[in-house]
Motif scaffolding. Structure first.
Motif, PDB file in Angstrom:
ATOM      1  N   GLN A  20       0.867  -1.184   0.000  1.00 49.60           N
ATOM      2  CA  GLN A  20       0.000   0.000   0.000  1.00 49.60           C
ATOM      3  C   GLN A  20       0.902   1.232   0.000  1.00 49.60           C
ATOM      4  O   GLN A  20       1.796   1.351   0.839  1.00 49.60           O
ATOM      5  CB  GLN A  20      -0.880  -0.016   1.250  1.00 49.60           C
ATOM      6  CG  GLN A  20      -1.858   1.143   1.285  1.00 49.60           C
ATOM      7  CD  GLN A  20      -2.678   1.159   2.551  1.00 49.60           C
ATOM      8  OE1 GLN A  20      -3.291   0.179   2.920  1.00 49.60           O
ATOM      9  NE2 GLN A  20      -2.673   2.286   3.225  1.00 49.60           N
ATOM     10  N   ILE A  21       0.680   2.126  -0.971  1.00 52.85           N
ATOM     11  CA  ILE A  21       1.552   3.315  -1.025  1.00 52.85           C
ATOM     12  C   ILE A  21       0.804   4.575  -0.619  1.00 52.85           C
ATOM     13  O   ILE A  21       1.397   5.637  -0.470  1.00 52.85           O
ATOM     14  CB  ILE A  21       2.177   3.524  -2.426  1.00 52.85           C
ATOM     15  CG1 ILE A  21       1.106   3.514  -3.522  1.00 52.85           C
ATOM     16  CG2 ILE A  21       3.254   2.508  -2.685  1.00 52.85           C
ATOM     17  CD1 ILE A  21       1.602   4.123  -4.815  1.00 52.85           C
ATOM     18  N   TYR A  22      -0.527   4.460  -0.472  1.00 53.34           N
ATOM     19  CA  TYR A  22      -1.294   5.661  -0.141  1.00 53.34           C
ATOM     20  C   TYR A  22      -2.632   5.240   0.455  1.00 53.34           C
ATOM     21  O   TYR A  22      -3.238   4.271   0.008  1.00 53.34           O
ATOM     22  CB  TYR A  22      -1.517   6.468  -1.428  1.00 53.34           C
ATOM     23  CG  TYR A  22      -2.515   7.603  -1.315  1.00 53.34           C
ATOM     24  CD1 TYR A  22      -2.111   8.845  -0.807  1.00 53.34           C
ATOM     25  CD2 TYR A  22      -3.837   7.431  -1.702  1.00 53.34           C
ATOM     26  CE1 TYR A  22      -3.023   9.881  -0.695  1.00 53.34           C
ATOM     27  CE2 TYR A  22      -4.757   8.473  -1.595  1.00 53.34           C
ATOM     28  CZ  TYR A  22      -4.341   9.693  -1.089  1.00 53.34           C
ATOM     29  OH  TYR A  22      -5.246  10.710  -0.968  1.00 53.34           O
ATOM     30  N   GLU A  23      -3.059   5.933   1.483  1.00 52.52           N
ATOM     31  CA  GLU A  23      -4.441   5.782   1.944  1.00 52.52           C
ATOM     32  C   GLU A  23      -5.044   7.158   2.087  1.00 52.52           C
ATOM     33  O   GLU A  23      -4.583   7.988   2.868  1.00 52.52           O
ATOM     34  CB  GLU A  23      -4.519   5.022   3.274  1.00 52.52           C
ATOM     35  CG  GLU A  23      -5.963   4.992   3.770  1.00 52.52           C
ATOM     36  CD  GLU A  23      -6.296   3.862   4.727  1.00 52.52           C
ATOM     37  OE1 GLU A  23      -5.377   3.253   5.285  1.00 52.52           O
ATOM     38  OE2 GLU A  23      -7.508   3.625   4.907  1.00 52.52           O
ATOM     39  N   GLY A  24      -6.074   7.422   1.288  1.00 55.47           N
ATOM     40  CA  GLY A  24      -6.765   8.703   1.365  1.00 55.47           C
ATOM     41  C   GLY A  24      -8.072   8.530   2.117  1.00 55.47           C
ATOM     42  O   GLY A  24      -8.277   7.520   2.789  1.00 55.47           O
ATOM     43  N   LYS A  43      -7.606   3.581  -1.391  1.00 52.77           N
ATOM     44  CA  LYS A  43      -6.227   3.165  -1.102  1.00 52.77           C
ATOM     45  C   LYS A  43      -5.554   2.829  -2.427  1.00 52.77           C
ATOM     46  O   LYS A  43      -6.234   2.385  -3.356  1.00 52.77           O
ATOM     47  CB  LYS A  43      -6.213   1.890  -0.262  1.00 52.77           C
ATOM     48  CG  LYS A  43      -6.660   2.063   1.165  1.00 52.77           C
ATOM     49  CD  LYS A  43      -6.545   0.701   1.861  1.00 52.77           C
ATOM     50  CE  LYS A  43      -7.251   0.726   3.196  1.00 52.77           C
ATOM     51  NZ  LYS A  43      -7.229  -0.594   3.845  1.00 52.77           N
ATOM     52  N   TYR A  93      -2.224   0.639  -4.200  1.00 57.90           N
ATOM     53  CA  TYR A  93      -1.204  -0.388  -4.002  1.00 57.90           C
ATOM     54  C   TYR A  93      -0.336  -0.515  -5.246  1.00 57.90           C
ATOM     55  O   TYR A  93      -0.848  -0.397  -6.373  1.00 57.90           O
ATOM     56  CB  TYR A  93      -1.849  -1.758  -3.789  1.00 57.90           C
ATOM     57  CG  TYR A  93      -2.743  -1.872  -2.588  1.00 57.90           C
ATOM     58  CD1 TYR A  93      -2.263  -2.361  -1.379  1.00 57.90           C
ATOM     59  CD2 TYR A  93      -4.090  -1.499  -2.688  1.00 57.90           C
ATOM     60  CE1 TYR A  93      -3.102  -2.477  -0.275  1.00 57.90           C
ATOM     61  CE2 TYR A  93      -4.923  -1.614  -1.588  1.00 57.90           C
ATOM     62  CZ  TYR A  93      -4.432  -2.102  -0.385  1.00 57.90           C
ATOM     63  OH  TYR A  93      -5.255  -2.214   0.696  1.00 57.90           O
ATOM     64  N   GLN A 102      -6.264   0.519  -7.401  1.00 58.70           N
ATOM     65  CA  GLN A 102      -7.018   1.533  -6.637  1.00 58.70           C
ATOM     66  C   GLN A 102      -8.203   0.833  -5.969  1.00 58.70           C
ATOM     67  O   GLN A 102      -9.042   0.241  -6.643  1.00 58.70           O
ATOM     68  CB  GLN A 102      -7.482   2.617  -7.615  1.00 58.70           C
ATOM     69  CG  GLN A 102      -8.413   3.673  -7.031  1.00 58.70           C
ATOM     70  CD  GLN A 102      -8.523   4.917  -7.927  1.00 58.70           C
ATOM     71  OE1 GLN A 102      -7.863   5.917  -7.691  1.00 58.70           O
ATOM     72  NE2 GLN A 102      -9.352   4.863  -8.944  1.00 58.70           N
ATOM     73  N   ARG A 119      -0.281   4.312 -13.567  1.00 60.18           N
ATOM     74  CA  ARG A 119       0.385   5.105 -12.538  1.00 60.18           C
ATOM     75  C   ARG A 119       0.630   6.504 -13.093  1.00 60.18           C
ATOM     76  O   ARG A 119       1.290   6.651 -14.123  1.00 60.18           O
ATOM     77  CB  ARG A 119       1.704   4.435 -12.158  1.00 60.18           C
ATOM     78  CG  ARG A 119       2.349   5.057 -10.962  1.00 60.18           C
ATOM     79  CD  ARG A 119       3.558   4.269 -10.484  1.00 60.18           C
ATOM     80  NE  ARG A 119       3.896   4.741  -9.156  1.00 60.18           N
ATOM     81  CZ  ARG A 119       4.438   4.012  -8.208  1.00 60.18           C
ATOM     82  NH1 ARG A 119       4.748   2.776  -8.426  1.00 60.18           N
ATOM     83  NH2 ARG A 119       4.700   4.536  -7.039  1.00 60.18           N
ATOM     84  N   ASP A 178      -8.196   9.620 -10.673  1.00 55.14           N
ATOM     85  CA  ASP A 178      -9.117   9.626  -9.529  1.00 55.14           C
ATOM     86  C   ASP A 178     -10.429   8.886  -9.817  1.00 55.14           C
ATOM     87  O   ASP A 178     -10.398   7.741 -10.226  1.00 55.14           O
ATOM     88  CB  ASP A 178      -9.340  11.087  -9.104  1.00 55.14           C
ATOM     89  CG  ASP A 178      -9.887  11.237  -7.709  1.00 55.14           C
ATOM     90  OD1 ASP A 178      -9.397  10.551  -6.802  1.00 55.14           O
ATOM     91  OD2 ASP A 178     -10.821  12.035  -7.522  1.00 55.14           O
TER      92      ASP A 178
END
Ligand code: UDP
Length: 241
Positions: A10-14, A18, A20, A31, A88, A197
């Motif tokens: 996981q590189i981001y959690e908004g 999330k 990965y 996503q 990406r 997004d």
């Protein structure tokens, strides 16, 4: 042959999603859409029933539709109920808002009453920075901060207007007025700007065509009740299920 996508990290959690990395696919990400809902810069928190699934399905459908109409975007493939593979992108830290009808924060910047049909769509830029509360910025702020070039800003505006031109009649045919919405963009490895997004009732204001009933996240933001039902209704009108 079906591709195998194995999540690595996981590189981001908004607030609602999330991201990965994937084994063997350095130019792609996975996503994941969550049921979590937040409003007012995360001061208000909750969950919306099946939101992760609904928003993943709606984004899959709308990004596929937009691609058919020539709008470059990051969508690759839906791989589970609430997960999709995406290209990406290097995110441009600007949220682009398009408005057709006066609502939300526009009511604090103008004398328009809620529901006023704008003579021409409005496009606004917001600087994506939670610590500043995502302030509205002009082209010159973006240029001074070096977060985009003049050419980038022109592309963002043109793509946002084009997406509005495509989506407004699409929603109206399904009994929904597209009041306003927020888009995010990024650059692929060749430097081309693409839509990223999501496009969902989290990021769009959608009102029933006949009654103006709100069928979007405003039901959660302002405790209007029937939040789960509103998301389910949008799913039914767009996806028929
Ligand atoms: N929006 C969004 N994320 C944000 C801010 C706004 O998705 O961080 C969407 C919002 O759902 C609405 C449109 O952008 O469809 C315009 O929002 P507005 O500027 O009126 O702000 P808000 O009333 O949401 O604070």
């Amino acid at each position: 042959m079906t591709e195998n996508y194995k999540k690595i990290k996981q590189i981001y959690e908004g607030k609602a999603k999330k991201l990965y990395t994937l084994k063997g696919h350095k130019d792609l990400l996975l996503q994941e859409f969550k049921d979590d809902a937040t409003a007012f810069n995360a001061l208000k928190k909750g969950k919306i029933l099946n939101k992760g699934i609904i928003n993943c399905e709606l984004t899959t459908f709308l990004f596929t539709y937009l691609r058919k109409k020539g709008v470059r975007n990051h969508f690759v493939k839906q791989v589970s109920a609430n997960e999709m593979i995406i290209d990406r992108l290097k995110i441009v830290p600007i949220e682009v808002v398009v408005r057709n009808i006066a609502a939300g924060s526009l009511l604090k910047k103008t004398n328009f009453k809620e529901g006023h049909q704008l003579a021409k769509p409005i496009v606004e830029f917001y600087y994506k920075d939670d610590s500043l509360g995502d302030p509205m910025i002009s082209d010159s702020h973006a240029l001074a901060m070096k977060i985009a070039t003049e050419k980038d800003l022109k592309t963002l505006k043109q793509m946002a207007e084009n997406i509005n031109t495509i989506l407004k009649p699409f929603f109206l045919k399904r009994g929904l007025k597209l009041v306003d919405f927020k888009l995010e963009f990024g650059k692929d490895k060749t430097g081309r700007i693409m839509l990223g997004d999501e496009i969902t009732p989290d990021t769009c204001r959608l009102w029933d065509k006949k009654t103006n009933k709100k069928l979007d996240k405003d039901r959660f933001r302002f405790d209007l009740g029937g939040v789960n039902e509103a998301y389910a209704e949008v799913r039914k009108r767009i996806l028929g299920k």
